[in-house]
Design a protein around this motif. Structure first.
Motif, PDB file in Angstrom:
ATOM      1  N   MET A  88       0.919  -1.323  -0.102  1.00 28.19           N
ATOM      2  CA  MET A  88       0.007  -0.095   0.150  1.00 28.19           C
ATOM      3  C   MET A  88       0.883   1.264  -0.174  1.00 28.19           C
ATOM      4  SD  MET A  88      -2.925   1.136   2.435  1.00 28.19           S
ATOM      5  CE  MET A  88      -4.307   0.198   1.663  1.00 28.19           C
ATOM      6  N   LEU A  89       0.551   2.276  -0.830  1.00 31.02           N
ATOM      7  CA  LEU A  89       1.267   3.534  -0.954  1.00 31.02           C
ATOM      8  C   LEU A  89       0.191   4.552  -0.927  1.00 31.02           C
ATOM      9  CD1 LEU A  89       3.702   5.205  -2.023  1.00 31.02           C
ATOM     10  CD2 LEU A  89       2.614   4.947  -4.331  1.00 31.02           C
ATOM     11  N   SER A  90       0.582   5.657   0.002  1.00 34.96           N
ATOM     12  CA  SER A  90      -0.160   6.734   0.314  1.00 34.96           C
ATOM     13  C   SER A  90       0.725   8.024   0.298  1.00 34.96           C
ATOM     14  CB  SER A  90      -1.081   6.839   1.390  1.00 34.96           C
ATOM     15  OG  SER A  90      -1.860   7.843   1.642  1.00 34.96           O
ATOM     16  N   ASP A 117       0.095   7.229   7.260  1.00 34.07           N
ATOM     17  CA  ASP A 117       0.734   6.130   7.587  1.00 34.07           C
ATOM     18  C   ASP A 117       0.301   5.044   7.548  1.00 34.07           C
ATOM     19  OD1 ASP A 117       2.643   4.591   8.623  1.00 34.07           O
ATOM     20  OD2 ASP A 117       2.865   5.664  10.852  1.00 34.07           O
ATOM     21  N   THR A 118       0.472   4.174   6.499  1.00 36.62           N
ATOM     22  CA  THR A 118      -0.184   2.944   6.301  1.00 36.62           C
ATOM     23  C   THR A 118       0.163   1.922   7.005  1.00 36.62           C
ATOM     24  OG1 THR A 118       1.447   1.963   4.362  1.00 36.62           O
ATOM     25  CG2 THR A 118      -0.521   3.841   3.905  1.00 36.62           C
ATOM     26  N   TYR A 119      -0.980   1.079   7.647  1.00 36.45           N
ATOM     27  CA  TYR A 119      -0.661  -0.114   8.191  1.00 36.45           C
ATOM     28  C   TYR A 119      -1.489  -1.253   7.718  1.00 36.45           C
ATOM     29  CZ  TYR A 119      -0.840  -3.534  12.038  1.00 36.45           C
ATOM     30  OH  TYR A 119      -0.735  -4.836  12.798  1.00 36.45           O
ATOM     31  N   ILE A 120      -1.011  -2.335   7.062  1.00 35.80           N
ATOM     32  CA  ILE A 120      -1.591  -3.238   6.377  1.00 35.80           C
ATOM     33  C   ILE A 120      -1.728  -4.823   7.139  1.00 35.80           C
ATOM     34  CG2 ILE A 120      -1.764  -2.094   4.323  1.00 35.80           C
ATOM     35  CD1 ILE A 120       0.497  -4.167   3.451  1.00 35.80           C
ATOM     36  N   THR A 121      -2.990  -5.183   7.067  1.00 35.15           N
ATOM     37  CA  THR A 121      -3.180  -6.627   7.339  1.00 35.15           C
ATOM     38  C   THR A 121      -3.660  -7.521   6.154  1.00 35.15           C
ATOM     39  OG1 THR A 121      -5.568  -6.673   8.213  1.00 35.15           O
ATOM     40  CG2 THR A 121      -3.655  -6.307   9.702  1.00 35.15           C
ATOM     41  N   LEU A 122      -3.171  -8.826   6.005  1.00 37.60           N
ATOM     42  CA  LEU A 122      -3.904  -9.814   5.159  1.00 37.60           C
ATOM     43  C   LEU A 122      -4.544 -10.563   6.060  1.00 37.60           C
ATOM     44  CD1 LEU A 122      -4.267 -11.035   2.167  1.00 37.60           C
ATOM     45  CD2 LEU A 122      -2.102 -12.387   2.792  1.00 37.60           C
ATOM     46  N   GLU A 123      -5.993 -10.797   5.771  1.00 38.33           N
ATOM     47  CA  GLU A 123      -6.785 -11.754   6.367  1.00 38.33           C
ATOM     48  C   GLU A 123      -7.642 -12.623   5.595  1.00 38.33           C
ATOM     49  OE1 GLU A 123      -9.454  -9.208   8.942  1.00 38.33           O
ATOM     50  OE2 GLU A 123      -7.820  -7.735   9.058  1.00 38.33           O
ATOM     51  N   ARG A 124      -7.814 -13.892   6.297  1.00 42.03           N
ATOM     52  CA  ARG A 124      -8.611 -15.000   5.462  1.00 42.03           C
ATOM     53  C   ARG A 124      -9.861 -15.278   5.977  1.00 42.03           C
ATOM     54  NH1 ARG A 124      -6.462 -21.078   5.632  1.00 42.03           N
ATOM     55  NH2 ARG A 124      -7.725 -20.676   7.287  1.00 42.03           N
ATOM     56  N   ASN A 149       1.859  -5.464   8.343  1.00 39.02           N
ATOM     57  CA  ASN A 149       3.091  -4.550   8.009  1.00 39.02           C
ATOM     58  C   ASN A 149       2.835  -3.500   8.270  1.00 39.02           C
ATOM     59  OD1 ASN A 149       4.942  -3.271   5.903  1.00 39.02           O
ATOM     60  ND2 ASN A 149       6.291  -4.570   7.004  1.00 39.02           N
ATOM     61  N   ASP A 150       3.740  -2.746   8.865  1.00 41.60           N
ATOM     62  CA  ASP A 150       3.509  -1.102   9.153  1.00 41.60           C
ATOM     63  C   ASP A 150       4.366  -0.363   8.205  1.00 41.60           C
ATOM     64  OD1 ASP A 150       3.171   1.156  10.000  1.00 41.60           O
ATOM     65  OD2 ASP A 150       4.516   1.046  11.814  1.00 41.60           O
ATOM     66  N   ASP A 151       5.920  -0.427   8.315  1.00 41.23           N
ATOM     67  CA  ASP A 151       6.726   0.457   7.672  1.00 41.23           C
ATOM     68  C   ASP A 151       7.535  -0.601   6.755  1.00 41.23           C
ATOM     69  OD1 ASP A 151       5.864   2.425   8.748  1.00 41.23           O
ATOM     70  OD2 ASP A 151       7.275   2.450  10.588  1.00 41.23           O
ATOM     71  N   THR A 191      -5.293   0.764   8.398  1.00 42.48           N
ATOM     72  CA  THR A 191      -5.384   1.790   9.181  1.00 42.48           C
ATOM     73  C   THR A 191      -4.087   2.645   9.409  1.00 42.48           C
ATOM     74  OG1 THR A 191      -6.238   2.557  11.422  1.00 42.48           O
ATOM     75  CG2 THR A 191      -4.967   0.649  11.156  1.00 42.48           C
ATOM     76  N   THR A 192      -3.798   3.221  10.342  1.00 45.89           N
ATOM     77  CA  THR A 192      -2.579   4.082  10.708  1.00 45.89           C
ATOM     78  C   THR A 192      -2.071   3.075  11.851  1.00 45.89           C
ATOM     79  OG1 THR A 192      -3.687   5.663  12.098  1.00 45.89           O
ATOM     80  CG2 THR A 192      -3.337   6.164   9.806  1.00 45.89           C
ATOM     81  N   TYR A 193      -0.688   3.343  12.131  1.00 43.52           N
ATOM     82  CA  TYR A 193      -0.075   2.569  13.085  1.00 43.52           C
ATOM     83  C   TYR A 193      -0.535   3.144  14.532  1.00 43.52           C
ATOM     84  CZ  TYR A 193       3.543   0.693  16.111  1.00 43.52           C
ATOM     85  OH  TYR A 193       4.077  -0.060  17.190  1.00 43.52           O
TER      86      TYR A 193
END
Length: 230
Positions: A88-90, A117-124, A149-151, A191-193
């Protein structure tokens, strides 16, 4: 003195413009597979990449968890995958990809300099059949976070020069049903960290090292079902 100030201002503007262009230059999305090319070792690019352009803002979040406002992008994965990558890029100011999915929110705010400030998850999810997908089923489904992942230093820096964009890779564990990448409904959570508001344009990409014909990606379940039925 005025001429000197003008020259300094123009030089600064040129520097900021150059930085902005570089900040949007994304490398090919590399998988965990590596190979030697001459003296260098490179990551083999993912074969299949689906791109989604969006805009997040207070009020259109999907859930509040641990005090943080979470947003979700749903992904239908129609085949078993050995690995999935998410990044993810912002912000997204000059990205060009004719095949990217452009959300209505992105079209409305296209060109905005807002970023987060992006914070991502991969969920199943526990949903493994497209016939079982509905807004109600998604709410009651069991969701498991596979990776987050955060940064990431692999991603372009944000406009303030920080490595605050995100990237993750998750390898399937076929011997463990809870950690295998099977056919089913997934989502990218972001979300954000730090606890706070999320506002800005973004690019979200989900990638695999094999072709996944029929993969779909959308912000809402209704939109996802429309894509799947096209």
């Amino acid at each position: 003195m005025k001429n000197l100030s003008l020259k300094s201002g123009l030089a600064l503007a040129a520097l900021l413009l150059a930085f902005g262009v570089n900040a949007q230059k994304l490398d090919k999305f590399g998988s965990t597979v590596e190979k030697k090319v001459g003296p260098k070792t490179i990551q083999v690019p993912y074969t299949d990449v689906i791109s989604y352009l969006g805009y997040a803002e207070p009020g259109n979040e999907d859930e509040v968890k641990d005090g943080k406002k979470f947003y979700y992008i749903y992904v239908w994965v129609p085949a078993v995958a050995p690995e999935l990558g998410v990044r993810m890029l912002s912000p997204l100011t000059d990205y060009k990809n004719k095949k990217a999915i452009e959300s209505a929110e992105y079209k409305e705010h296209k060109g905005s300099s807002d970023f987060f400030d992006t914070y991502i998850t991969l969920e199943r999810s526990s949903i493994v059949s497209k016939d079982d997908i509905s807004a109600d089923a998604v709410k009651s489904a069991k969701w498991v976070v596979l990776e987050s992942n955060d940064d990431s230093g692999e991603m372009p820096k944000d406009p303030e020069g920080r490595n605050y964009n995100s990237l993750l890779r998750y390898k399937s564990e076929a011997s463990n049903p809870d950690k295998a990448l099977t056919v089913g409904l997934y989502r990218v959570g972001f979300t954000t960290y730090k606890v706070g508001e999320v506002r800005g344009t973004f690019l979200a990409e989900v990638a695999a090292p094999v072709k996944l014909p029929g993969v779909a990606m959308a912000k809402s379940i209704d939109e996802l079902l429309k894509q799947m039925n096209q």
